[in-house]
Write a protein that holds these residues in place. Structure first.
Motif, PDB file in Angstrom:
ATOM      1  N   CYS A 174     -40.738   2.602   9.499  1.00 60.51           N
ATOM      2  CA  CYS A 174     -39.841   1.489   9.185  1.00 60.51           C
ATOM      3  C   CYS A 174     -39.279   0.918  10.493  1.00 60.51           C
ATOM      4  CB  CYS A 174     -38.722   1.937   8.259  1.00 60.51           C
ATOM      5  SG  CYS A 174     -37.550   3.101   8.987  1.00 60.51           S
ATOM      6  N   CYS A 175     -38.687  -0.261  10.409  1.00 59.91           N
ATOM      7  CA  CYS A 175     -38.246  -0.964  11.616  1.00 59.91           C
ATOM      8  C   CYS A 175     -37.122  -0.214  12.336  1.00 59.91           C
ATOM      9  CB  CYS A 175     -37.789  -2.383  11.272  1.00 59.91           C
ATOM     10  SG  CYS A 175     -36.295  -2.445  10.280  1.00 59.91           S
ATOM     11  N   GLU A 176     -36.993  -0.469  13.623  1.00 60.26           N
ATOM     12  CA  GLU A 176     -36.041   0.265  14.466  1.00 60.26           C
ATOM     13  C   GLU A 176     -34.598   0.061  14.017  1.00 60.26           C
ATOM     14  OE1 GLU A 176     -35.026   0.781  19.207  1.00 60.26           O
ATOM     15  OE2 GLU A 176     -36.899  -0.162  18.608  1.00 60.26           O
ATOM     16  N   LYS A 177     -34.279  -1.151  13.571  1.00 57.63           N
ATOM     17  CA  LYS A 177     -32.902  -1.426  13.137  1.00 57.63           C
ATOM     18  C   LYS A 177     -32.520  -0.560  11.942  1.00 57.63           C
ATOM     19  CE  LYS A 177     -32.165  -6.152  14.800  1.00 57.63           C
ATOM     20  NZ  LYS A 177     -31.869  -7.557  14.412  1.00 57.63           N
ATOM     21  N   LYS A 178     -33.474  -0.387  11.021  1.00 57.12           N
ATOM     22  CA  LYS A 178     -33.188   0.450   9.851  1.00 57.12           C
ATOM     23  C   LYS A 178     -33.026   1.908  10.263  1.00 57.12           C
ATOM     24  CE  LYS A 178     -34.614   1.438   5.131  1.00 57.12           C
ATOM     25  NZ  LYS A 178     -35.603   1.226   4.054  1.00 57.12           N
ATOM     26  N   VAL A 179     -33.849   2.356  11.209  1.00 54.42           N
ATOM     27  CA  VAL A 179     -33.750   3.741  11.691  1.00 54.42           C
ATOM     28  C   VAL A 179     -32.369   3.975  12.310  1.00 54.42           C
ATOM     29  CG1 VAL A 179     -34.643   5.438  13.333  1.00 54.42           C
ATOM     30  CG2 VAL A 179     -36.232   3.989  12.072  1.00 54.42           C
ATOM     31  N   GLU A 180     -31.930   3.037  13.129  1.00 56.38           N
ATOM     32  CA  GLU A 180     -30.597   3.152  13.758  1.00 56.38           C
ATOM     33  C   GLU A 180     -29.507   3.259  12.701  1.00 56.38           C
ATOM     34  OE1 GLU A 180     -30.152  -0.177  16.345  1.00 56.38           O
ATOM     35  OE2 GLU A 180     -31.641   0.522  17.794  1.00 56.38           O
ATOM     36  N   LYS A 181     -29.647   2.442  11.660  1.00 60.36           N
ATOM     37  CA  LYS A 181     -28.655   2.463  10.579  1.00 60.36           C
ATOM     38  C   LYS A 181     -28.671   3.798   9.838  1.00 60.36           C
ATOM     39  CE  LYS A 181     -27.037  -0.374   6.725  1.00 60.36           C
ATOM     40  NZ  LYS A 181     -27.305  -1.558   5.869  1.00 60.36           N
ATOM     41  N   LEU A 182     -29.876   4.321   9.592  1.00 61.42           N
ATOM     42  CA  LEU A 182     -30.014   5.602   8.885  1.00 61.42           C
ATOM     43  C   LEU A 182     -29.390   6.751   9.671  1.00 61.42           C
ATOM     44  CD1 LEU A 182     -33.724   5.292   7.641  1.00 61.42           C
ATOM     45  CD2 LEU A 182     -31.681   5.192   6.203  1.00 61.42           C
ATOM     46  N   GLN A 184     -26.935   6.514  11.976  1.00 61.78           N
ATOM     47  CA  GLN A 184     -25.543   6.269  12.395  1.00 61.78           C
ATOM     48  C   GLN A 184     -24.592   7.363  11.931  1.00 61.78           C
ATOM     49  OE1 GLN A 184     -24.340   2.408  11.082  1.00 61.78           O
ATOM     50  NE2 GLN A 184     -24.921   1.387  12.981  1.00 61.78           N
ATOM     51  N   PHE A 259     -34.832  10.826   2.514  1.00 56.93           N
ATOM     52  CA  PHE A 259     -35.572   9.811   3.273  1.00 56.93           C
ATOM     53  C   PHE A 259     -36.990   9.650   2.728  1.00 56.93           C
ATOM     54  CE2 PHE A 259     -32.643  11.075   6.905  1.00 56.93           C
ATOM     55  CZ  PHE A 259     -31.897   9.901   6.830  1.00 56.93           C
ATOM     56  N   GLU A 263     -39.506   6.137   6.562  1.00 60.63           N
ATOM     57  CA  GLU A 263     -38.205   6.247   7.231  1.00 60.63           C
ATOM     58  C   GLU A 263     -38.187   7.460   8.157  1.00 60.63           C
ATOM     59  OE1 GLU A 263     -35.486   4.203   3.676  1.00 60.63           O
ATOM     60  OE2 GLU A 263     -35.706   6.395   3.765  1.00 60.63           O
TER      61      GLU A 263
END
Length: 612
Positions: A174-182, A184, A259, A263
């Motif tokens: 999945c995209c990097e932004k979603k990984v960062e959110k997951l 956090q 997950f 993810e």
């Protein structure tokens, strides 16, 4: 439409198996788009509702044998997909179950694809013999590692066997932004080296829990690393992780068990090294070009590590803590190993593609008709879910699309009325409405397996139309019935936008006015309930004048929706005996019902003697 049954260890919340299924479904959908083909995918799963929801496919409980047999009987190709299904390390029952599926598929004359499997270990000579005699029935065999390839060759199978790689190598993160959110919520300091640990419970483990706890403590306390435990099979792994954590002096990070595979794959990009027991934890690390070391509980771990020129740092029933720690430090400090992992992984991705190229060829070799001609009337070879999807797709078109629901009465009427037959054949989608049409299909070149009634199709569209805020117009039935149908629909679908209603009892002179009312309402979907023949003739005549995107003839559906007429009980519907229920409750319809035996006679006569 081509029917595919996919079998595997699905629905058990195992990240590795679900990753394989995700890739398989995505590639089959890609094939649909590229080849403009309709595929009906059925997945055998231990949690069919969950599998159906996640992957948007039909799913059947793999424990319900008769349903499994029925699904296999209906399919064109049976895919035994991914994982290590053919082994009896866990139990003989598992081996026999998956071999039984192949036997049933070949019994019904279906194509069988053993898809990127890991084979073995198979214990006892009689199990090997059973395996050999059933596996040789397969039409296509691809295996994911050299040891499986070698095992099949030692059995002297005459089948062509292709060496592939695990389909999970083709999974996209999945995209990097979603990984960062997951990530956090875990507040991990990635300036430190971060070690991911993947464990599992195993029957032969000896002091493994204590040893992993000690390793994790040393990595945190002595080396100053982050240690993150990663569950790969939901609560089962969480139980083992909690057991390890309870024996630790330091507090590690523990990821959620919820997950999805793509993810978790994205999350792996944040690790410096993976210490893994599960095969797919090592595959995920390799896919993301991360260093990894493996503790083996099964020969498949050894086989995978061998591909990368590595050996297990230990075995689940016996491993040395110092040896594991030394291997971790060596891997972290060795710079050349990174390049080697990248190169081998690229090769593995190419090999994984090979199985899908063979699958494309297998699908292309299956010749299926998109429609059949039943006594001069075109019937589209489509099931309920595909018919629903096609109707939704029609909403994106620029010109109106007509959906007709030919049943036995309509087909018999078309025998005497050539104009009506022409109208029916002009439909953009003609679904088989009635068990009689489904029965007859086998005599006209393509067996259909389910009817698609106008009422059920219309009702299945309502949640989608409600969600998309699509404007709906109801046209037909006696004065006041459409209004009552609207009222009842809005009780069930509160946000459905019904932009207008009009009865079906208007004169020829009033026709243009009715068309103008519909167009002024800016309706996207028009349901026409004027009864057989009249509604199809009206749709055909006015289609080019209307600005709707989807126009569907739905017969007496408004009478049912309004409560004027009671629909047959579910038992009658499932048995395809709605006609019989109507005959019992409305005996004055018996003359219309005579169409059914006449239809059967003409179909059989056509089958035996040819011609119409």
């Amino acid at each position: 439409m081509k029917n595919i049954v996919v079998s595997g260890y699905y629905g058990q919340l195992n990240t590795g198996d679900e990753a394989i299924l995700r890739v398989l479904i995505d590639r089959l959908r890609e094939y649909e788009r590229q080849e403009n083909e309709d595929l009906n995918i059925v997945v055998l799963s231990s949690r069919p509702h969950l599998t159906s929801k996640i992957y948007n496919v039909e799913s059947i409980n793999r424990k319900k044998i008769w349903k499994v047999i029925k699904a296999i009987k209906r399919c064109d190709i049976f895919i035994s997909g991914g994982g290590s299904l053919f082994q009896n390390e866990t139990s003989n029952r598992s081996l026999y179950y998956y071999l039984f599926q192949i036997f049933v598929a070949k019994l019904f004359g279906k194509k069988v694809f053993i898809f990127s499997q890991g084979i073995g270990p198979i214990k006892k000579w009689y199990n090997v013999l059973i395996f050999k005699h059933i596996i040789k029935l397969a039409d296509y065999i691809t295996v994911r590692d050299y040891d499986s390839f070698d095992l099949l060759h030692r059995l002297k199978l005459k089948n062509k066997i292709d060496l592939s790689a695990d389909p999970a190598f083709l999974l996209n993160p999945c995209c990097e932004k979603k990984v960062e959110k997951l990530l956090q919520i875990y507040d991990i300091d990635y300036r430190k080296k971060t070690i991911g640990i993947v464990v599992r419970k195993w029957k032969k483990e000896k002091n493994m829990t204590d040893k992993i706890a000690q390793i994790a403590d040393i990595l945190i306390e002595n080396e100053g690393y982050n240690v993150v435990f990663i569950p790969f099979q939901g609560k089962w792994d969480i139980i083992k992780i909690n057991e390890i954590v309870s024996k630790m002096n330091n507090k590690p990070y523990v990821l959620s068990e919820n997950f999805q595979p793509h993810e978790l794959l994205g999350i792996f990009s944040y690790f410096d090294l993976i210490l893994g027991m599960r095969l797919h934890s090592l595959i995920f690390a390799a896919k993301m070009n991360k260093k990894f070391v493996g503790i083996s509980y099964d020969p498949k771990i050894d086989s995978f590590l061998k591909i990368y020129g590595l050996k297990p740092v230990g075995y689940v029933d016996s491993f040395d803590i110092n040896n594991v720690l030394l291997n971790i430090q060596y891997m972290l400090n060795e710079t050349k190993i990174q390049k080697k992992i990248e190169q081998i992984t690229l090769n593995m991705i190419q090999k994984a593609e090979k199985s899908f190229e063979i699958l494309k060829g297998a699908l292309a070799s299956i010749k299926k008709k998109k429609s059949i001609n039943v006594l001069g009337v075109r019937i589209d070879c489509i099931n309920f879910d595909k018919a629903k999807k096609k109707c939704i797709d029609f909403l994106s078109t620029s010109s109106p699309k007509a959906v007709f629901t030919p049943n036995v009465e309509m087909i018999m009427l078309s025998q005497k009325d050539e104009k009506f037959r022409k109208i029916l054949n002009s439909g953009d989608l003609n679904v088989p409405d009635g068990i009689g049409v489904v029965w007859a299909s086998k005599y006209f070149g393509e067996k259909l397996y389910e009817r698609v009634t106008g009422f059920d199709l219309m009702m299945s569209l309502m949640p989608e139309l409600e969600e998309k805020k699509t404007k709906v117009f109801l046209l037909g039935a006696k004065p006041g019935v459409a209004e009552k149908a609207k009222e009842n629909l809005l009780k069930q679908f509160k946000n459905l936008k019904i932009c207008g209603v009009h009865h079906g009892y208007f004169s020829e002179e009033e026709n243009d006015t009715v068309v103008e009312i519909i167009n002024s309402s800016k309706a996207d979907v028009l349901f026409v309930a004027m009864g057989m023949k009249k509604q199809e003739e009206w749709i055909y005549k006015n289609k080019k004048k209307l600005k709707c995107k989807l126009i569907m003839g739905v017969g007496g559906s408004f009478d049912v929706l309004s409560g004027e007429v009671k629909r047959a009980p579910v038992a009658f519907q499932k048995l395809g005996l709605e006609w019989f229920y109507r005959l019992i409750t409305q005996p004055w319809r018996f003359k219309r019902m005579l169409a059914l035996p006449k239809f059967v006679f003409i179909v059989l006569k056509t089958r035996i003697f040819g011609g119409r």
